[in-house]
Design a protein around this motif. Structure first.
Motif, PDB file in Angstrom:
ATOM      1  N   ARG A   1      23.363   6.454  36.636  1.00  0.00           N
ATOM      2  CA  ARG A   1      23.354   6.876  38.037  1.00  0.00           C
ATOM      3  C   ARG A   1      24.461   6.192  38.829  1.00  0.00           C
ATOM      4  O   ARG A   1      25.089   6.802  39.695  1.00  0.00           O
ATOM      5  CB  ARG A   1      21.982   6.576  38.653  1.00  0.00           C
ATOM      6  N   ILE A   2      24.704   4.921  38.534  1.00  0.00           N
ATOM      7  CA  ILE A   2      25.723   4.181  39.272  1.00  0.00           C
ATOM      8  C   ILE A   2      27.111   4.740  39.005  1.00  0.00           C
ATOM      9  O   ILE A   2      27.935   4.885  39.903  1.00  0.00           O
ATOM     10  CB  ILE A   2      25.651   2.680  38.923  1.00  0.00           C
ATOM     11  N   THR A   3      27.412   5.065  37.758  1.00  0.00           N
ATOM     12  CA  THR A   3      28.735   5.603  37.434  1.00  0.00           C
ATOM     13  C   THR A   3      28.963   6.956  38.098  1.00  0.00           C
ATOM     14  O   THR A   3      30.100   7.371  38.295  1.00  0.00           O
ATOM     15  CB  THR A   3      28.908   5.750  35.908  1.00  0.00           C
ATOM     16  N   ARG A   4      27.874   7.652  38.449  1.00  0.00           N
ATOM     17  CA  ARG A   4      28.000   8.938  39.148  1.00  0.00           C
ATOM     18  C   ARG A   4      27.812   8.794  40.655  1.00  0.00           C
ATOM     19  O   ARG A   4      27.840   9.790  41.377  1.00  0.00           O
ATOM     20  CB  ARG A   4      26.956   9.930  38.604  1.00  0.00           C
ATOM     21  N   GLY A   5      27.612   7.555  41.124  1.00  0.00           N
ATOM     22  CA  GLY A   5      27.408   7.341  42.551  1.00  0.00           C
ATOM     23  C   GLY A   5      26.106   7.910  43.053  1.00  0.00           C
ATOM     24  O   GLY A   5      25.997   8.337  44.213  1.00  0.00           O
ATOM     25  N   LYS A   6      25.073   7.930  42.208  1.00  0.00           N
ATOM     26  CA  LYS A   6      23.794   8.545  42.558  1.00  0.00           C
ATOM     27  C   LYS A   6      22.733   7.548  43.004  1.00  0.00           C
ATOM     28  O   LYS A   6      21.601   7.934  43.261  1.00  0.00           O
ATOM     29  CB  LYS A   6      23.256   9.340  41.352  1.00  0.00           C
ATOM     30  N   VAL A   7      23.079   6.271  43.081  1.00  0.00           N
ATOM     31  CA  VAL A   7      22.089   5.265  43.466  1.00  0.00           C
ATOM     32  C   VAL A   7      22.046   5.150  44.988  1.00  0.00           C
ATOM     33  O   VAL A   7      23.079   5.012  45.638  1.00  0.00           O
ATOM     34  CB  VAL A   7      22.419   3.893  42.844  1.00  0.00           C
ATOM     35  N   GLU A   8      20.860   5.220  45.552  1.00  0.00           N
ATOM     36  CA  GLU A   8      20.670   5.035  46.980  1.00  0.00           C
ATOM     37  C   GLU A   8      19.655   3.920  47.201  1.00  0.00           C
ATOM     38  O   GLU A   8      18.687   3.800  46.462  1.00  0.00           O
ATOM     39  CB  GLU A   8      20.179   6.326  47.646  1.00  0.00           C
ATOM     40  N   LEU A   9      19.891   3.097  48.220  1.00  0.00           N
ATOM     41  CA  LEU A   9      18.985   2.004  48.535  1.00  0.00           C
ATOM     42  C   LEU A   9      17.937   2.470  49.539  1.00  0.00           C
ATOM     43  O   LEU A   9      18.241   3.203  50.477  1.00  0.00           O
ATOM     44  CB  LEU A   9      19.755   0.823  49.118  1.00  0.00           C
ATOM     45  N   ARG A  10      16.696   2.015  49.334  1.00  0.00           N
ATOM     46  CA  ARG A  10      15.620   2.282  50.290  1.00  0.00           C
ATOM     47  C   ARG A  10      15.364   0.964  51.024  1.00  0.00           C
ATOM     48  O   ARG A  10      14.515   0.172  50.635  1.00  0.00           O
ATOM     49  CB  ARG A  10      14.371   2.778  49.557  1.00  0.00           C
TER      50      ARG A  10
ATOM     51  N   GLU B   1      15.230   9.368  39.168  1.00  0.00           N
ATOM     52  CA  GLU B   1      16.485   9.689  39.834  1.00  0.00           C
ATOM     53  C   GLU B   1      16.277   9.853  41.337  1.00  0.00           C
ATOM     54  O   GLU B   1      15.178  10.146  41.810  1.00  0.00           O
ATOM     55  CB  GLU B   1      17.095  10.980  39.261  1.00  0.00           C
ATOM     56  N   VAL B   2      17.374   9.676  42.099  1.00  0.00           N
ATOM     57  CA  VAL B   2      17.317   9.854  43.544  1.00  0.00           C
ATOM     58  C   VAL B   2      16.857  11.263  43.883  1.00  0.00           C
ATOM     59  O   VAL B   2      16.082  11.479  44.821  1.00  0.00           O
ATOM     60  CB  VAL B   2      18.698   9.573  44.172  1.00  0.00           C
ATOM     61  N   GLU B   3      17.322  12.251  43.100  1.00  0.00           N
ATOM     62  CA  GLU B   3      16.934  13.626  43.355  1.00  0.00           C
ATOM     63  C   GLU B   3      15.423  13.814  43.214  1.00  0.00           C
ATOM     64  O   GLU B   3      14.795  14.548  43.985  1.00  0.00           O
ATOM     65  CB  GLU B   3      17.658  14.575  42.396  1.00  0.00           C
ATOM     66  N   ALA B   4      14.831  13.128  42.209  1.00  0.00           N
ATOM     67  CA  ALA B   4      13.385  13.229  41.999  1.00  0.00           C
ATOM     68  C   ALA B   4      12.630  12.616  43.171  1.00  0.00           C
ATOM     69  O   ALA B   4      11.610  13.149  43.626  1.00  0.00           O
ATOM     70  CB  ALA B   4      12.993  12.545  40.689  1.00  0.00           C
ATOM     71  N   HIS B   5      13.128  11.481  43.682  1.00  0.00           N
ATOM     72  CA  HIS B   5      12.495  10.834  44.840  1.00  0.00           C
ATOM     73  C   HIS B   5      12.562  11.736  46.063  1.00  0.00           C
ATOM     74  O   HIS B   5      11.553  11.929  46.776  1.00  0.00           O
ATOM     75  CB  HIS B   5      13.205   9.504  45.118  1.00  0.00           C
ATOM     76  N   THR B   6      13.731  12.314  46.322  1.00  0.00           N
ATOM     77  CA  THR B   6      13.896  13.198  47.477  1.00  0.00           C
ATOM     78  C   THR B   6      13.007  14.423  47.368  1.00  0.00           C
ATOM     79  O   THR B   6      12.357  14.839  48.340  1.00  0.00           O
ATOM     80  CB  THR B   6      15.367  13.627  47.602  1.00  0.00           C
ATOM     81  N   ARG B   7      12.953  14.995  46.175  1.00  0.00           N
ATOM     82  CA  ARG B   7      12.132  16.192  45.977  1.00  0.00           C
ATOM     83  C   ARG B   7      10.652  15.871  46.156  1.00  0.00           C
ATOM     84  O   ARG B   7       9.891  16.686  46.694  1.00  0.00           O
ATOM     85  CB  ARG B   7      12.385  16.761  44.576  1.00  0.00           C
ATOM     86  N   ALA B   8      10.226  14.676  45.720  1.00  0.00           N
ATOM     87  CA  ALA B   8       8.820  14.288  45.865  1.00  0.00           C
ATOM     88  C   ALA B   8       8.436  14.186  47.337  1.00  0.00           C
ATOM     89  O   ALA B   8       7.367  14.664  47.750  1.00  0.00           O
ATOM     90  CB  ALA B   8       8.576  12.965  45.150  1.00  0.00           C
ATOM     91  N   LEU B   9       9.284  13.560  48.151  1.00  0.00           N
ATOM     92  CA  LEU B   9       8.982  13.432  49.573  1.00  0.00           C
ATOM     93  C   LEU B   9       8.952  14.798  50.257  1.00  0.00           C
ATOM     94  O   LEU B   9       8.106  15.052  51.125  1.00  0.00           O
ATOM     95  CB  LEU B   9      10.011  12.524  50.244  1.00  0.00           C
ATOM     96  N   LYS B  10       9.864  15.680  49.867  1.00  0.00           N
ATOM     97  CA  LYS B  10       9.876  17.027  50.450  1.00  0.00           C
ATOM     98  C   LYS B  10       8.630  17.813  50.064  1.00  0.00           C
ATOM     99  O   LYS B  10       8.149  18.640  50.839  1.00  0.00           O
ATOM    100  CB  LYS B  10      11.133  17.783  49.987  1.00  0.00           C
ATOM    101  N   ALA B  11       8.090  17.550  48.871  1.00  0.00           N
ATOM    102  CA  ALA B  11       6.897  18.261  48.415  1.00  0.00           C
ATOM    103  C   ALA B  11       5.642  17.784  49.132  1.00  0.00           C
ATOM    104  O   ALA B  11       4.620  18.478  49.101  1.00  0.00           O
ATOM    105  CB  ALA B  11       6.730  18.083  46.908  1.00  0.00           C
ATOM    106  N   GLY B  12       5.702  16.607  49.765  1.00  0.00           N
ATOM    107  CA  GLY B  12       4.539  16.124  50.501  1.00  0.00           C
ATOM    108  C   GLY B  12       4.024  14.773  50.083  1.00  0.00           C
ATOM    109  O   GLY B  12       3.052  14.270  50.657  1.00  0.00           O
ATOM    110  N   PHE B  13       4.642  14.148  49.071  1.00  0.00           N
ATOM    111  CA  PHE B  13       4.198  12.825  48.640  1.00  0.00           C
ATOM    112  C   PHE B  13       4.557  11.779  49.693  1.00  0.00           C
ATOM    113  O   PHE B  13       5.587  11.869  50.362  1.00  0.00           O
ATOM    114  CB  PHE B  13       4.856  12.448  47.311  1.00  0.00           C
ATOM    115  N   ASP B  14       3.693  10.772  49.812  1.00  0.00           N
ATOM    116  CA  ASP B  14       3.984   9.639  50.690  1.00  0.00           C
ATOM    117  C   ASP B  14       4.866   8.619  49.993  1.00  0.00           C
ATOM    118  O   ASP B  14       5.679   7.948  50.630  1.00  0.00           O
ATOM    119  CB  ASP B  14       2.679   8.961  51.124  1.00  0.00           C
TER     120      ASP B  14
END
Length: 504
Positions: A204-213, A472-485
């Motif tokens: 993820r880091i080599t692709r610049g996909k890491v985001e900090l929470r 992955e960051v995409e999985a985290h974003t998708r989970a929040l959009k789906a309604g997960f806390d």
């Protein structure tokens, strides 16, 4: 056979160039105007265009610019020719405008053919490079998909093992031998989980996909949690661990999980490369107010780092121990992750060593929050971590489901379980749970659809936590959009799960 488009409004000149090209074995197309050349270039896609600058409608410069602006014709080689615009500034204008070559008339037939051949070689090399780049991009995409699936498949069994370890720890061992076995299983499981996380994070880091929470947190408290896990590992190697921590909190804005990853990698690295002696750890504040920073100093009496390897110790796949027996283990990516994550927090990290046998020292510096930004702690907001809750667990892996259920019941919670999403939604409607722990990779109806259904039919009266092997960051974003806390990556340590439940 290569195709050459010859563009010239002078009929005699055009005929002469055509004959020269045809006698050299090229297939020749011709055009007398700039607009005709643009149409033929898009339709026939020639390999090379011999383009006169002075044309009756638009100039050769403009034709070249339009060719380069069109994705369908941008890769075609263009050679300007001119008997009028022969000064150096005109040649510069043509080459700067996108032409690959510029011949002034009169020129020898051999010069024309040699230039065409040169442009063909150049374009062939570019096509091969572009093809190779496309292949690498596709391979990289497949690699990322494979790593994501690998992480999911590895994390599921790790989650079951780690939860089972939590239950065994609560019950306590029967004798000292069993206690040692528990310790071995625990240490090796945590080690394997960290290797899996590092492997996926470096991709993820080599692709610049890491985001900090980020959130305000006490660095000293976070470091204490890491120490409680790593101290047994360090001492199990026969090493002495000396720790000096501050008496007051060190508040910064950061990602707790990533900071723990930084600390774990540095401490584990120090213990791994120290056969005997001491690992010294010191955490303290440096500076005041707006310029204050936390300083973590980790020093060991280990094998040290030779001068020629010190500069590259944070590089990807760098290894100090390159012997055949690979007694130190590791993937050579931990310190790369450390440097990247520290920089993402606005800090710095450096390594020093006197060479082989002289030990090493790693120093991490992280900016602290200004006094006015430090959060006020309100004891009235504290939640009892032992408060019993009604929990719904939706998990298709039977081992993970059983071990998680027993752990939650051991803590005093009322637990209902479902092996798939459909049953999970039905049980949520009948049992009215306070919290639902939902796996994402469920058969039939996945965890995202479960969350959406529960939000639509139950509303906001239920807390939804995604427990998944997809980190992955995409999985985290998708989970929040789906309604997960919350989105929690497997395997989750029992202590972390307990903290999550208390914070909900």
């Amino acid at each position: 056979m290569a195709t050459v488009l010859n563009v010239n409004d002078d009929e005699a000149n055009r005929y002469l160039v055509n004959r020269i090209l045809e006698m050299s074995g090229y297939h020749v197309l011709e055009a007398a105007t700039g607009m005709a050349a643009l149409l033929m270039a898009e339709k026939h896609r020639p390999d090379v265009i011999v383009l006169d600058v002075k044309l009756p409608d638009i100039s050769g410069y403009e034709v070249c610019a339009r060719l380069r602006a069109n994705a369908a014709t941008s890769a075609i080689a263009v050679m300007h020719t001119s008997a009028t615009f022969i000064t150096p500034d005109k040649k510069v204008q043509g080459l700067e405008g996108g032409a690959d070559a510029y011949l002034t008339q009169p020129y020898e037939p051999s010069e024309l053919i040699a230039t065409v051949r040169s442009l063909l070689r150049l374009r062939h090399a570019e096509q091969q490079a572009r093809l190779r780049t496309d292949q690498l991009i596709e391979m990289d995409r497949r690699k990322d998909e494979f790593l994501a699936m690998l992480g999911h498949e590895l994390r599921n069994p790790l989650a079951a093992i780690m939860t089972a370890i939590g239950i065994l720890e609560r019950k306590g061992p029967v004798d000292t031998k069993e206690a040692r076995m528990h310790g071995i299983i625990q240490r090796q499981t945590h080690h394997l989980a960290r290797l899996v996380d590092d492997l996926l994070d470096v991709s993820r880091i080599t692709r610049g996909k890491v985001e900090l929470r980020k959130e305000p947190l006490d660095l000293a408290e976070s470091f204490q949690q890491v120490l409680s896990i790593l101290r047994p590992r360090v001492e199990a190697r026969g090493l002495k661990l000396e720790v000096r921590l501050p008496q007051t909190p060190l508040w910064l804005e950061g990602d707790a999980t990533r900071l723990e990853q930084i600390f774990t990698n540095i401490l584990d690295n120090a213990a791994k490369y120290t056969d005997q002696g001491t690992v010294s750890v010191e955490l303290f504040q440096e500076g005041v107010d707006g310029s204050a920073q936390a300083v973590l100093r980790v020093k060991d009496t280990g094998i040290g780092i030779p001068p020629e390897k010190l500069a590259g110790v944070f590089d990807l796949f760098a290894q100090v121990d390159t012997s055949l027996e690979r007694s130190r283990g590791g993937l050579g990516i931990g310190l790369t992750l450390v440097r990247t994550l520290v920089r993402m927090h606005g800090g710095s990290v450096e390594a020093t060593s006197g060479g082989y046998g002289e030990g090493s020292e790693f120093v991490v510096k992280l900016p602290l929050l200004a006094p006015e930004r430090i959060p006020l702690l309100n004891a009235a907001n504290a939640v009892d971590a032992r408060q019993a809750r009604r929990i719904l667990l939706v998990e298709d892996n039977s081992d993970a489901r059983q071990s998680m259920r027993e752990l939650l019941e051991l803590w005093g919670h009322q637990v209902a379980v479902a092996p798939d999403g459909v049953q999970g939604v039905e049980m949520a409607l009948t049992h009215a749970p306070d919290v639902a722990l939902v796996d994402i990779g469920l058969p039939g109806v996945d965890g995202y659809q479960v969350a959406q259904a529960l939000r639509a039919r139950v509303g906001r009266n239920i807390r939804l936590v995604a427990l998944t092997g997809y980190g992955e960051v995409e999985a985290h974003t998708r989970a929040l959009k789906a309604g997960f806390d919350l989105h929690v990556t497997k395997p989750v340590r029992p202590a972390d799960l307990e903290r999550i439940l208390s914070n909900l």
